[in-house]
Design a protein around this motif. Structure first.
Motif, PDB file in Angstrom:
ATOM      1  N   GLY A  20       0.781  -1.229   0.000  1.00 54.26           N
ATOM      2  CA  GLY A  20       0.000   0.000   0.000  1.00 54.26           C
ATOM      3  C   GLY A  20       0.810   1.276   0.000  1.00 54.26           C
ATOM      4  N   ASN A  60      -0.634  -0.718  -5.289  1.00 55.15           N
ATOM      5  CA  ASN A  60      -1.350  -0.231  -4.104  1.00 55.15           C
ATOM      6  C   ASN A  60      -2.795  -0.696  -4.097  1.00 55.15           C
ATOM      7  OD1 ASN A  60       0.927   1.043  -3.091  1.00 55.15           O
ATOM      8  ND2 ASN A  60       0.421   2.996  -4.035  1.00 55.15           N
ATOM      9  N   ASP A  61      -3.422  -0.772  -5.272  1.00 58.22           N
ATOM     10  CA  ASP A  61      -4.798  -1.259  -5.357  1.00 58.22           C
ATOM     11  C   ASP A  61      -4.868  -2.746  -5.011  1.00 58.22           C
ATOM     12  OD1 ASP A  61      -7.581  -0.850  -5.980  1.00 58.22           O
ATOM     13  OD2 ASP A  61      -7.214  -2.099  -7.753  1.00 58.22           O
ATOM     14  N   LYS A  63      -4.304  -3.390  -1.073  1.00 59.16           N
ATOM     15  CA  LYS A  63      -5.054  -2.579  -0.113  1.00 59.16           C
ATOM     16  C   LYS A  63      -5.611  -3.403   1.048  1.00 59.16           C
ATOM     17  CE  LYS A  63      -9.182  -2.685  -2.969  1.00 59.16           C
ATOM     18  NZ  LYS A  63      -9.937  -1.910  -3.929  1.00 59.16           N
TER      19      LYS A  63
END
Length: 150
Positions: free
Chosen positions: A20, A47-48, A51
């Motif tokens: 993240g 990052n997606d 998460k």
């Protein structure tokens, strides 16, 4: 007729990135920039995808950059040392290891078993028995100066 130029070979890139918290700053930006990939695209996708993982957890990533500058990546489970340090409640392993040196922390066999179960899910560990993975975790703990107690 002219011959088609052969497609450039795919290159592999191995990084350890905090879950993240991927940013285009070093080491990600320069490593991807050398291969002609926009680092911001990777950071957004990484990052997606991470998460749901606790922020800051170090995740090994294998990025495959193709000749047309597209990429795919695979995330693996955190390193064994990360789990051992967390289980022992320490910031870092021992600096001196050997006879007469004090241990910096303790983990029990139940914690070793739990770490081994997490590591077994990795792609490269499928052929190993859980006992074999536990032995590896115990060896890592000893090399870090962490005592394994029953």
């Amino acid at each position: 007729m002219s011959k088609k130029a052969p497609a450039a070979a795919a290159s592999l890139l191995r990084l350890v990135v905090p879950a993240g918290k991927a940013t285009p700053s070093p080491p990600i930006g320069p490593a991807l920039g050398q291969r002609g990939v926009k680092s911001m695209d990777f950071c957004k996708q990484f990052n997606d995808r991470t998460k749901n993982v606790e922020a800051g957890t170090p995740l090994p990533v294998i990025i495959t950059v193709k000749g047309d500058r597209t990429f795919t990546f695979v995330t693996k489970s955190p390193p064994t040392s990360f789990f051992l340090k967390r289980a022992a409640g320490i910031e870092k392993g021992a600096t001196n290891i050997g006879q007469g040196q004090p241990f910096v922390g303790k983990v029990n066999l139940k914690q070793v078993y739990e770490i081994a179960k997490i590591k077994q899910a990795d792609d490269g560990m499928g052929h190993l028995s859980l006992k074999g993975i536990c032995s590896g975790v115990v060896g890592s703990a000893r090399s870090m100066g962490i005592e394994v107690v029953p």
